[in-house]
Design an enzyme around this catalytic site. Structure first.
Site, mmCIF file in Angstrom:
data_model
loop_
_atom_site.group_PDB
_atom_site.id
_atom_site.type_symbol
_atom_site.label_atom_id
_atom_site.label_comp_id
_atom_site.label_asym_id
_atom_site.label_seq_id
_atom_site.Cartn_x
_atom_site.Cartn_y
_atom_site.Cartn_z
ATOM 1 N N SER A 51 0.823 -1.212 0.000
ATOM 2 C CA SER A 51 0.000 0.000 0.000
ATOM 3 C C SER A 51 0.856 1.260 0.000
ATOM 4 C CB SER A 51 -0.950 0.004 1.196
ATOM 5 O OG SER A 51 -0.236 0.036 2.404
ATOM 6 N N HIS A 71 11.095 -2.646 1.264
ATOM 7 C CA HIS A 71 12.026 -1.984 2.172
ATOM 8 C C HIS A 71 13.408 -2.629 2.160
ATOM 9 C CE1 HIS A 71 8.858 0.514 3.686
ATOM 10 N NE2 HIS A 71 8.111 -0.554 3.913
#
EC number: 5.4.2.12
Length: 81
Positions: free
Chosen positions: A14, A75
């Protein structure tokens, strides 16, 4: 994938969607940026990082690196381990 600044076939999340929503352009994610810097060699010429390495060598000291390792690809990525 590439439409949101990730490598082809890489699933986003998201956060990636929110960064790209309404931007009117592809917002390249850290994974793509780091991959590109490794590929063109500039990752290994980072002045700050090289200065730290030289300090460690000169002073025979230790360097502790912390980071994320995950197959998530947003990430962090296993290819960067």
């Amino acid at each position: 994938g590439e439409a949101v600044g990730l490598p082809a076939q890489q699933m986003g999340n998201s956060e990636v969607g929110h960064l790209n929503l309404g931007a009117g352009r592809v917002v390249h994610q850290s994974l793509t940026y780091i991959n590109r810097k490794i590929k063109d060699g500039s990752f290994f010429k980072n002045k700050c990082f090289l200065k730290v390495i030289q300090h460690v060598k000169t002073n025979k000291s230790k360097l502790h690196l912390l980071g994320l390792v995950s197959d998530g690809g947003v990430h962090s990525h296993l290819d960067h381990f």
